[in-house]
Design an enzyme around this catalytic site. Structure first.
Site, PDB file in Angstrom:
ATOM      1  N   CYS A 192      82.191  72.964 119.258  1.00  0.00           N
ATOM      2  CA  CYS A 192      81.914  72.987 120.741  1.00  0.00           C
ATOM      3  C   CYS A 192      82.983  72.020 121.264  1.00  0.00           C
ATOM      4  CB  CYS A 192      80.603  72.265 120.993  1.00  0.00           C
ATOM      5  SG  CYS A 192      79.151  72.962 120.495  1.00  0.00           S
ATOM      6  N   CYS A 239      77.170  80.987 122.380  1.00  0.00           N
ATOM      7  CA  CYS A 239      78.628  80.151 121.902  1.00  0.00           C
ATOM      8  C   CYS A 239      78.968  80.134 120.547  1.00  0.00           C
ATOM      9  CB  CYS A 239      78.541  78.560 122.434  1.00  0.00           C
ATOM     10  SG  CYS A 239      79.318  78.637 124.147  1.00  0.00           S
TER      11      CYS A 239
END
Length: 278
Positions: A192, A239
């Site tokens: 991330c 994501c």
């Protein structure tokens, strides 16, 4: 200066991922992040990070501000308000600080429940309150739960995120969320942090990569790509899929800890959800 895991990685220091590498210091991690983005974009005020990518592109910010005058989610907010009022008796007294006013609910989440020794999210409590009242739980990622959550976010606009970490249990939940954020995974070997710290403000195809600082202020979001609204955990799932990494369970412990970490890192920023994003 003692380095947190996030700051060590931001500085390019190679570390392993055992708990012995760095001491868990949530506030130092938050301050390190603010300093990192201050150095990266010195002309951007801290307060503006509630606006995500719109602090990086004047044209998109102008378009967004025009959209906010007649937001595409206005009917969705009305739906959320109606759903909340319909089952209001299930929520008032059950959701944290709900007796103090509907506008006080959103800013109370996420929090660490010391009795349960786990992070509790707003969407998680919405469904808990429903099931305890004998009502059917909403689906987790979009639809009715996003509508109610969006309504509560809109009511709380202007209040500041204030996630509190006072116990070892809360500190561990933060550390687990931080670890998930910085640890590379999936076929592409990305984390991330690859997008939302090191490459924030840059483009991935036509999309601007958003900064971790301010990530949770504007959720749920109305995404143009979705042509609708979705929760923070829906975005986490998307994501991970983009990273070609196995998504975690929506509202499972890993994503709740990730939300807890992300929200704490945005302490002091105003809630301005729901908002329009790419």
């Amino acid at each position: 200066m003692k380095k947190t895991l996030l700051s060590a990685l931001a500085l390019g220091i190679a570390v392993g991922f055992s708990s012995q590498v760095v001491a868990v210091d949530p506030e130092q991690s938050r301050l390190d992040l603010i300093e990192y983005f201050k150095a990266k974009t010195p002309d951007r005020p801290f307060e503006d990070y509630k606006n995500g990518i719109y602090g990086y592109d004047e044209d998109r910010r102008s378009q967004w501000e025009m959209q906010e005058e007649f937001p595409p989610y206005s009917d969705f907010l009305d739906k959320g308000a109606a759903l909340f009022e319909k089952d209001k008796s299930a929520y008032i007294g059950c959701l944290v600080n709900s007796k103090d006013g509907v506008d006080k609910i959103r800013s109370s989440y996420p929090y660490f429940n010391e009795k349960l020794q786990q992070v509790v999210t707003l969407e998680g409590d919405i469904n808990r309150c429903r099931t305890e009242a004998g009502l059917k739980a909403f689906g987790w990622k979009k639809g009715d739960i996003a509508a109610v959550s969006s309504y509560l976010a809109n009511e709380a606009r202007g209040q500041k995120i204030n996630v509190v970490i006072e116990s070892e249990g809360a500190k561990k939940a933060f550390a687990d969320g931080e670890r998930l954020f910085v640890e590379p995974s999936g076929q592409l070997g990305l984390a991330c942090a690859s997008c939302h710290v090191y490459n924030a403000s840059r483009k991935a195809r036509s999309d601007i990569l958003s900064p971790l600082l301010g990530h949770t202020t504007h959720f749920p979001v109305w995404r143009l790509k979705w042509a609708g609204a979705g929760t923070l955990h829906r975005r986490y799932e998307g994501c991970h899929k983009n990273m070609r990494s196995a998504p975690r369970k929506v509202q499972g412990e890993e994503y709740r800890n990730l939300e807890f970490f992300s929200a704490y890192m945005s302490n002091g920023l105003e809630i301005n959800g729901p908002s329009v994003r790419q």
